[in-house]
Structures are given as structure tokens and as C-alpha cells.
Design a protein around this motif. Structure first.
Motif, mmCIF file in Angstrom:
data_model
loop_
_atom_site.group_PDB
_atom_site.id
_atom_site.type_symbol
_atom_site.label_atom_id
_atom_site.label_comp_id
_atom_site.label_asym_id
_atom_site.label_seq_id
_atom_site.Cartn_x
_atom_site.Cartn_y
_atom_site.Cartn_z
ATOM 1 N N ARG A 71 1.948 1.962 -3.604
ATOM 2 C CA ARG A 71 0.842 2.554 -4.377
ATOM 3 C C ARG A 71 0.608 4.013 -3.984
ATOM 4 O O ARG A 71 0.239 4.838 -4.825
ATOM 5 N N GLU A 72 0.806 4.339 -2.718
ATOM 6 C CA GLU A 72 0.604 5.726 -2.289
ATOM 7 C C GLU A 72 1.700 6.647 -2.827
ATOM 8 O O GLU A 72 1.412 7.748 -3.306
ATOM 9 N N ARG A 73 2.950 6.197 -2.752
ATOM 10 C CA ARG A 73 4.063 7.059 -3.161
ATOM 11 C C ARG A 73 4.183 7.185 -4.669
ATOM 12 O O ARG A 73 4.714 8.191 -5.162
ATOM 13 N N TYR A 74 3.729 6.165 -5.403
ATOM 14 C CA TYR A 74 3.859 6.195 -6.867
ATOM 15 C C TYR A 74 2.486 5.926 -7.471
ATOM 16 O O TYR A 74 2.124 4.778 -7.751
ATOM 17 N N PRO A 75 1.709 6.981 -7.702
ATOM 18 C CA PRO A 75 0.359 6.784 -8.254
ATOM 19 C C PRO A 75 0.381 6.201 -9.666
ATOM 20 O O PRO A 75 -0.507 5.441 -10.036
ATOM 21 N N THR A 76 1.378 6.558 -10.479
ATOM 22 C CA THR A 76 1.484 6.054 -11.845
ATOM 23 C C THR A 76 2.774 5.260 -11.996
ATOM 24 O O THR A 76 3.718 5.388 -11.203
ATOM 25 N N HIS A 115 0.821 -1.213 0.000
ATOM 26 C CA HIS A 115 0.000 0.000 0.000
ATOM 27 C C HIS A 115 0.855 1.262 0.000
ATOM 28 O O HIS A 115 0.465 2.295 -0.562
ATOM 29 N N ASP A 117 5.970 7.370 -12.541
ATOM 30 C CA ASP A 117 6.581 7.884 -11.313
ATOM 31 C C ASP A 117 7.504 6.853 -10.679
ATOM 32 O O ASP A 117 8.578 7.196 -10.148
#
Length: 670
Positions: free
Chosen positions: A121-126, A118, A129
Motif C-alpha cells: 500500500r505504501e509503494r503503490y498508492p493507486t 502495508h 501504479d
């Protein structure tokens, strides 16, 4: 009346919080707070006014944003940390009661597992990135993959890092995404282009690493834990994007025998690994694993293959314009000669996949096998062999294999051909087991040093091999990411292209004067000057014997009549010598330095030097005149630019002089 603001409740005192206050607010230990901050990407901040943020305290503290700490209050990992803390208390209590089995059971089955999915996923939305932040992750994972296992660095972490790195390298080999590489003192730099993003990382050399005590491996291990999860996500996405199954099959037995990249087998869309492609072809041609079709079925297959082959030939004979231009790269040519040079586009994956495709390589034992194998396979080479000492996974382990076209060696010059076995009764097994001794070469094979591979990769083409032959002095290995600008020293270019007008002549004259003039000559000149001063003080008397010697020299010159054909030239030379001699006598009488005679060549050089000085003086005067018309701001900016340019030119001139000296010494030795 407005409400009065209290001190320490607004501004920087409210926006920043100290580390001690943050740890108390989160109710965790300091090591857990560090781990949490590394996982979440929260770093210390420096306020503008430390006195206001610290509420007039004088001791040094570490500050964080208050909003970042409030954001950490809702992190699910806090519960995991508290569970680990309570479990560690239970284990300590069991050990205190001498209940070892209970402590082992709690540590093995009761320890909560921490997942960082999780957080990724939070630090790299795409996905882009995540690719942009892949540089540091790969560098750290490759570093830990080469470390020895200790208590601070467990063997499980090292094996996990090695596996992730090899999986990423397999993707680069399959897609031919690698672009450049460079050998430096720190290690080997690589650059790959993935989905339009340039990724550069550093791989250390495979030396014996010494684990020192001045490095906090707990903090580095926390980064490794997060980066392993990140690279695992990225590898999965990369593999599935090209139709490969992730994770690839891993053979632990082959990996223990040193196969490295050969321990993995890629699957998906009929794609086989480049490492295992050749053995599979051999197995199919043996006939044991190939199913035999009946004659009728085989005839139908042949007819269908012929029909499809003719259709494909017709389509290939008439390619469309888009297909014809698909494999070419546009080149940007400046419209004006003085226009800006546009950056040229990089080579595509198709060009990289065909660089080493027609070659068959054999890596000697002293060469770095893994890095060379990775580069060769990433740029299209399908067959790479090496000695059995280096491990499994090679195309061939026989150095005498006639299919080998290039051999990479890092030894002194090889000049002795391998003795042939003609005329001797030897079996095939003896020929296969023949070993090439050091100092012998195989006829019909090209021997190159390892730098040739890197230079070919950076240039995008196969370079001349005679320059990189064993024992030859290698050309300078320069960084492919640094391009020389105008005025800087370029090791690739010749001296004639970079030298200023008359620079080589002035440097040669300075070297000659430096060689001629020594400490003894300087002392002699000082003694002569003191004697001349004494003579002048004594009334300008000449040195005893100077007139007699001069008269003898005049008589000798007059006695020589010269050749009959060059009577006029001899007469002119006699007149010049008499005039020069008269000048020397007058200078000695007056106590002045004796003028030195110059030949025609020296006179021309002196005139050219004077002309250059006059032109430079004129140019400087014009610049000073133009500076007078500038404003004060522009004049200071121009002076700064001139200072930096002069510093750059001085450094370039020193490097050119050093290179000129090396070339002269090399010519003199030759």
C-alpha cells in the motif's frame, strides 16, 4: 562572525551514508538489511563526488541516501527481524542441549510471520501504479513457476507462483485482454492491456532447468516474496472488478494430473470458466442434473421467452448510431500524401474474443500445449483438445473426433490419408479408440504448425494455412512491437519494393565476376601481364602466331556469307567484327589490355550505370554546395545524420543481397 562549517558535516558527506554505517544504525544483520531494502524499494546511490561522500577514504564502498535510512528506522518489520533473531538463538540453545522437540516446537509455532501488505500500500498508492510495475513481477513469477524444487527454491514457493500465474491467465482469458505475443530465444513474450496500461512479460520455455550455483537465490527469493503479495493484491482487484470470486476454486487432484488451467473453476455473476463450460453443458443435456418442470410452468416459461424474444428482435432491428459504431475502430488517414502517419488504434476485446471462436483445435503431443491453449482461449476458442499424455482438462482426447477443424502439429510433412473403416464391422468403441498414427492425416481437417497461432494473434486475423502446413518453410516470425522505418530492411516486403535502382543488376554482375574469377584465373592474368611486359620491353614485338591466327579468323568470317534475308545485318556485323579485330591487333602491338566486345544489352546496362553515376555525382556536388552555406554546428549535425543513415543503408543492402542470393539458389534448385 559567521559560524564555520566543519568538514564531513554538510554537503554530500551528510546526504550519503555507507552500507556499514546503515547496518549499525538499524542494528540488524546484513541479510536482513538487504531484505528490508528490497521490500521498501531502496537501492544504492552513486554520489557525484565519491571522495567527498567517503570523507577522503580510498576504499570502495556502497552509499545510500541518509534520509532513506532514517525512513527505515520507523519500519515495523525491524521488530519482526529482531524477534526472528532472538528465536533463532533459542532454537540453537535447545539444539545444543539436545532438546530437539523444543526446537521443533519453537520453529513451527513460535516463528513470527512477516506480512507485506502495508508495504504494498505504501509503494503503490493507486492501482494504476501497481499495474505499471507488474512487468517484472510476472516475469519473475513465471520464471520460478518453471524451476525445479531444491533447497534454495522450496516446492511451496514454486506451487504458489504457479497458482498466481494461472489465476492471472484466467483473468486474461475471461476478459480477452491479451493483445500480442512473440516467440524469441529467451522465451515467449506476452502483452496485455489492462485498464489502459500495456503490460509485457516473459515466460520461459518448459525445458528442464538447471539450478546453477552462481545465482544468489536468497535475493531472488526475497523479490519473489514481495511480488507474490503484489500479484495477489492485483488478482483480487482484477477479479472483483469483473464480478468474479477470488480466489477461484482450485482442484489439487486435477492439477497433479496435469490439468493446469483446467484445475481452476471461476464463479460469480453466473460466469463459468471457459475450461469447464463445455462439460457443464454436457451434464445439463444428459438430463440427470436438469430439473423437470411441469407442463403449465413450462408453457408460461415458453410464452415469456417468446415475448422477450420478439422485443429483443425489434430492438436489434433498430440499433442506435452509438451502438452501430461501438464495435468499430477508427482509422486515421493522413490528409496529405507526405504527412505523418498516425498510429492506428489497437483492436478491442470484442475483436480478440472472436478470432478463434469458430474453430475447434487439437494439439498434438510434440507441440507446446500450455502456451497454445492459453493463446487460443484468450482469443475466443472454446474447445481445445489434446492427447491424454499432455494431461487433463481437454475438450476431447480423441484425435479422430469429427468436430475438430484445425490440428496443430510440429512434425514433417503429412501426406498419407487415414485408412477408412468403411466395409469393416467395428463397434463405436473401436472407432473412438482408433489412434491416428504419425504420418497419417484426417480428411477434412486443416493441419498447421504452431507459428500460425502466433502470427494470427499478432495480425489480428486468420492467415492462410497453406503457408504454415507441416513440412513447409515458415515465413519470418517478426516482433510485433518493432515496425520497420523508411530505409530499413523489411522482411515482409518483396525485394522489388525495397531495392534501389540498379542494385540487383550490380549485385548480379559482382556475383558473376566472383564466380568466373578464381585464384587460378588471377595467376593466369598475372602471367599474361608479365609476358606482355616482356614483349613490350623487347621492342613491341607481337606474339608468335598471333597474325596467322587472326588472318585465319578473318578468312573464316569472310567465308561466312550469312542468310539471304539478313544480308545487310550480316554485312554490318562483319564490319563491326573487322573493326573490333583491328582494335585488338593494335592493343596487342602496344601491349595494352584487349578491349572487350559488348552486346546491345550490355551496352544499355553500361549506359544506365554511367547515367546513375552521373546523377549521383551531381547530387553529391549539390549537397556539398549546400553544406558550404550551413553553419559549423548544423554541418556537424548533418554529417552525423548522414553517417547513421549510411550505416543503416549498408546493413539493409547486405540483408537484401543475402536474401537475393538465397532466392536465386532456391530457384536454381527448383
Amino acid at each position: 562572525m559567521a559560524k564555520q562549517k566543519k568538514k564531513g558535516q554538510s554537503g554530500q558527506a551528510k546526504n550519503y551514508i555507507t552500507r556499514t554505517q546503515a547496518v549499525r544504525k538499524l542494528q540488524i544483520s546484513l541479510p536482513d538489511f538487504r531484505r528490508l531494502c528490497i521490500f521498501k524499494g531502496i537501492y544504492p546511490r552513486e554520489p557525484r563526488n565519491i571522495k567527498k561522500a567517503n570523507k577522503s577514504a580510498t576504499h570502495s564502498t556502497t552509499f545510500y541516501y541518509t534520509k532513506d535510512i532514517q525512513y527505515l528506522l520507523h519500519e515495523p518489520l525491524l521488530g519482526k527481524f529482531r524477534e526472528q533473531k532472538s528465536l533463532s538463538k533459542k532454537i540453537a540453545r535447545s539444539l545444543g542441549r539436545n532438546e530437539v522437540q523444543d526446537a521443533v516446537r519453537l520453529e513451527k509455532h513460535g516463528m513470527p510471520k512477516i506480512k507485506l501488505d502495508h508495504i504494498v500500500r505504501e509503494r503503490y498508492p493507486t492501482f494504476v501504479d501497481a499495474l505499471r510495475d507488474l512487468d517484472d513481477a510476472l516475469s519473475l513469477l513465471f520464471l520460478f513457476a518453471n524451476l525445479p524444487s531444491t533447497t534454495a527454491v522450496p516446492a511451496k514457493v514454486i506451487s504458489k507462483c504457479q497458482r498466481l500465474c494461472h489465476e492471472f491467465e484466467h483473468y486474461l482469458i475471461t476478459t480477452h485482454s491479451l493483445r500480442k505475443s512473440f516467440l524469441s530465444i529467451k522465451g515467449i513474450y506476452y502483452q496485455a492491456t489492462i485498464q489502459g496500461q500495456d503490460i509485457m512479460w516473459l515466460v520461459p520455455y518448459k525445458f528442464v532447468q538447471r539450478v546453477t550455483q552462481d545465482v544468489d537465490y536468497r535475493i531472488m527469493g526475497t523479490f519473489v516474496e514481495f511480488y507474490c503479495t503484489l500479484v495477489g493484491f492485483i488478482n483480487y482487484r482484477l477479479y472483483t472488478s469483473v464480478g468474479l470470486v477470488y480466489p477461484p476454486k482450485f482442484d489439487a487432484a486435477r492439477d497433479e494430473r496435469g490439468a493446469e488451467l483446467g484445475a481452476f473453476t471461476l464463479e460469480g455473476r453466473g460466469i463459468t470458466s471457459a475450461i469447464d463450460q463445455e462439460p457443464q453443458q454436457k451434464a445439463l443435456t444428459n438430463g440427470h442434473e436438469q430439473a423437470q418442470n411441469s407442463e403449465a410452468v413450462q408453457a408460461q416459461i415458453d410464452n415469456i421467452a417468446q415475448d422477450t424474444g420478439t422485443d429483443e428482435e425489434v430492438k436489434q432491428d433498430e440499433p442506435t448510431g452509438d451502438q452501430a459504431d461501438a464495435g468499430t475502430i477508427d482509422t486515421f488517414i493522413p490528409a496529405a500524401p507526405e504527412g505523418d502517419t498516425l498510429p492506428q488504434p489497437d483492436r478491442t476485446g470484442d475483436a480478440a474474443s472472436t478470432l478463434f471462436s469458430p474453430c475447434v483445435f487439437f494439439i498434438s503431443r510434440e507441440a507446446p500445449r500450455h502456451s497454445i491453449e492459453f493463446l487460443l482461449r484468450a482469443f475466443g476458442c472454446k474447445r481445445v483438445g489434446w492427447d491424454t499424455v499432455l494431461g487433463e482438462g481437454a475438450f476431447t482426447h480423441e484425435e479422430t473426433d469429427p468436430r475438430i477443424t484445425h490440428q496443430i502439429v510440429d512434425r514433417p510433412a503429412l501426406a498419407q490419408p487415414l485408412p477408412s473403416l468403411e466395409g469393416q464391422e467395428t463397434s463405436k468403441t473401436d472407432q473412438n479408440l482408433q489412434v491416428v498414427k504419425p504420418g497419417f492425416i484426417m480428411p477434412g481437417r486443416i493441419y498447421v504448425q504452431p507459428q500460425w497461432v502466433w502470427d494470427c494473434v499478432n495480425e489480428g486475423k486468420l492467415l492462410q494455412t497453406d503457408i504454415y502446413a507441416p513440412g513447409e518453410t515458415l515465413p519470418p516470425h517478426l516482433s510485433p512491437w518493432v515496425r520497420p522505418t523508411s530505409g530499413q530492411y523489411d522482411p515482409r516486403a518483396t525485394l522489388e519494393e525495397q531495392e534501389l535502382e540498379g542494385e540487383a543488376e550490380e549485385d548480379g554482375e559482382e556475383e558473376e565476376t566472383a564466380e568466373i574469377d578464381g585464384p587460378e584465373d588471377e595467376e593466369d592474368e598475372e602471367d599474361e601481364s608479365e609476358e606482355e611486359d616482356e614483349e613490350v620491353d623487347a621492342g613491341g614485338m607481337d606474339v608468335a602466331g598471333s597474325e596467322d591466327e587472326s588472318e585465319e579468323d578473318v578468312d573464316e568470317v569472310d567465308a561466312f556469307g550469312g542468310f539471304e534475308d539478313d544480308a545487310d545485318d550480316a554485312a554490318n556485323s562483319d564490319i563491326d567484327e573487322e573493326a573490333q579485330h583491328q582494335k585488338e591487333l593494335e592493343a596487342e602491338a602496344l601491349g595494352e589490355p584487349v578491349p572487350v566486345t559488348q552486346t546491345n544489352g550490355e551496352a544499355q546496362k553500361a549506359k544506365a550505370r554511367q547515367a546513375r553515376k552521373a546523377a549521383q555525382t551531381k547530387k553529391d556536388e549539390e549537397i556539398e554546395r549546400q553544406k558550404m552555406m550551413m553553419s559549423n554546428k548544423k554541418r556537424k549535425l548533418y554529417e552525423k545524420m548522414q553517417f547513421s543513415n549510411a550505416k543503416r543503408d549498408t546493413e539493409a543492402e547486405k540483408l537484401r543481397a543475402k536474401r537475393r542470393k538465397v532466392e536465386r539458389t532456391g530457384k536454381s534448385k527448383a
